[in-house]
Design an enzyme around this catalytic site. Structure first.
Site, short mmCIF file in Angstrom:
data_model
loop_
_atom_site.label_atom_id
_atom_site.label_comp_id
_atom_site.label_asym_id
_atom_site.label_seq_id
_atom_site.Cartn_x
_atom_site.Cartn_y
_atom_site.Cartn_z
N HIS A 41 -3.43 7.18 2.52
CA HIS A 41 -3.82 5.84 2.07
C HIS A 41 -5.17 5.51 2.67
CE1 HIS A 41 -4.02 1.67 1.25
NE2 HIS A 41 -3.70 1.27 2.47
N ASN A 77 -10.11 -0.43 0.45
CA ASN A 77 -8.65 -0.31 0.41
C ASN A 77 -8.16 -0.85 -0.93
OD1 ASN A 77 -5.89 -0.58 0.69
ND2 ASN A 77 -5.97 -1.43 2.75
N CYS A 137 0.81 -1.22 0.00
CA CYS A 137 0.00 0.00 0.00
C CYS A 137 0.84 1.27 0.00
CB CYS A 137 -0.94 0.00 1.20
SG CYS A 137 -2.03 -1.44 1.28
#
EC number: 2.3.1.180
Length: 338
Positions: A255, A285, A119
């Protein structure tokens, strides 16, 4: 690793995004797993996510995001001679997903390679692209974050299936007027936390007795604690390297993992939650795609103004972290095609 930056000024010239058509709501999982819409929303902030079609790989998503960028900003790809794709779900070990994206967007011949930092990958890719332009190895760079995370998680695992979605976002970076663009980068990793978030690879070697399935596995409690701490620390460090403080942030672009993590960062910075760009309620996500997706969406909504102070921050497998401070230039990004 930290870097405080000076001339030539390099910043974001164009943005683009793509999300698959299939919307997977929390109700979908409530009928299959021991969970509910309220449980998922209250703990994560996620209400729905997108899943790629069978013919939509990470390169396909990346190509479509780049096509969106080219449509919104005609001429933005002119002169691009470097393509970097941040992904943990590549089409194959090789050729690189970046090379496939370059070939599918008229950039055949450009240098192209992938970056794999889960990520955190998009921030790492941004920093590499920035450095190569500064070194004279590239003129303009297309930086893509593209993920098909739906195939990386066990769709019967309540702990991970509900969290992740598919999508792609991208930016073109190049020279901008002095006083604008990237001001600092902060990157880091600590493999001591690696077992808390991992995805098995084709050539993975494991200690005897270690059990690991083919899907993404996460120790949610430990990753949450790590994320709350490192997102704040790296953001403060990046702003300090830029000669600023977190009080100077106009927009936080984090994020998109969990709304609680974002809320904790805003509270730490004294920043209203409305000044954090969030879309995880609709996309979940999307790993390395989450920050560029959020950037592209906020830009399309006209939220960024010329000279706004942005702070991009993320965290991920590794365990890793990254942050970048930049002054927004609304030159090309303020002149997108309608």
């Amino acid at each position: 690793m930290t870097a405080s930056l000076s001339a030539p000024a390099i910043g974001i010239l164009a943005v683009g995004a793509y999300a698959p058509a299939a919307v997977i709501t929390n109700a979908h999982y409530a009928t299959r797993l021991d969970t509910s819409d309220d449980w998922i929303t209250s703990r994560t902030g996620i209400r729905e996510r997108r899943h790629a079609a069978p013919d939509e790989s990470s390169s396909v998503l990346g190509i479509r995001a780049t096509q969106d960028l080219a449509g919104r900003f005609p001429g933005a790809l002119d002169g691009v001679n470097l393509v970097i794709c941040a992904t943990s779900s590549p089409d194959a070990m090789f050729p690189s997903t970046a090379a496939l994206i370059a070939g599918g967007t008229g950039l055949r011949g450009a240098a192209a390679f992938d970056v794999s930092v889960a990520c955190s990958g998009f921030l790492y890719a941004l920093s590499v692209g920035y450095g190569m332009i500064r070194a004279g190895l590239a003129k303009k760079a297309l930086i893509v974050g593209s993920e098909v995370m739906s195939g990386a998680v066990d769709q019967n695992d309540r702990n991970t299936a509900i969290l992740f979605g598919d999508g792609a976002g991208c930016v073109v970076i190049g020279e901008v007027p002095q006083g604008y663009g990237f001001q600092s980068f902060v990157l880091g990793a600590d493999s001591a936390g690696g077992p808390h978030l991992y995805l098995r690879g084709a050539a993975l070697r494991l200690p005897e007795g270690t059990e690991m399935g083919p899907h993404l596995t996460q120790n949610g409690r430990e990753v949450f604690k790590f994320a709350v701490r490192t997102l704040g620390d790296s953001a403060e460090q990046a702003m300090r390297q830029a000669g600023k403080t977190t009080a100077d942030i106009d927009w936080l672009v984090p994020h998109q993992a969990n709304i609680r993590i974002i809320e904790a960062a805003c509270e730490r910075f004294g920043l209203p939650i409305e000044r954090a760009v969030t879309n995880l309620d609709r996309y979940g996500n999307t790993s390395a795609a989450s920050i560029p997706l959020a950037l592209a969406e906020a830009q399309a909504q006209g939220r960024f103004k010329d000279g706004d102070q942005l702070l991009l921050a993320g965290f991920g497998g590794g365990l890793s972290w990254g942050a970048a401070a930049l002054k927004w230039w609304s030159g090309p990004t303020g002149k997108q095609s309608s």
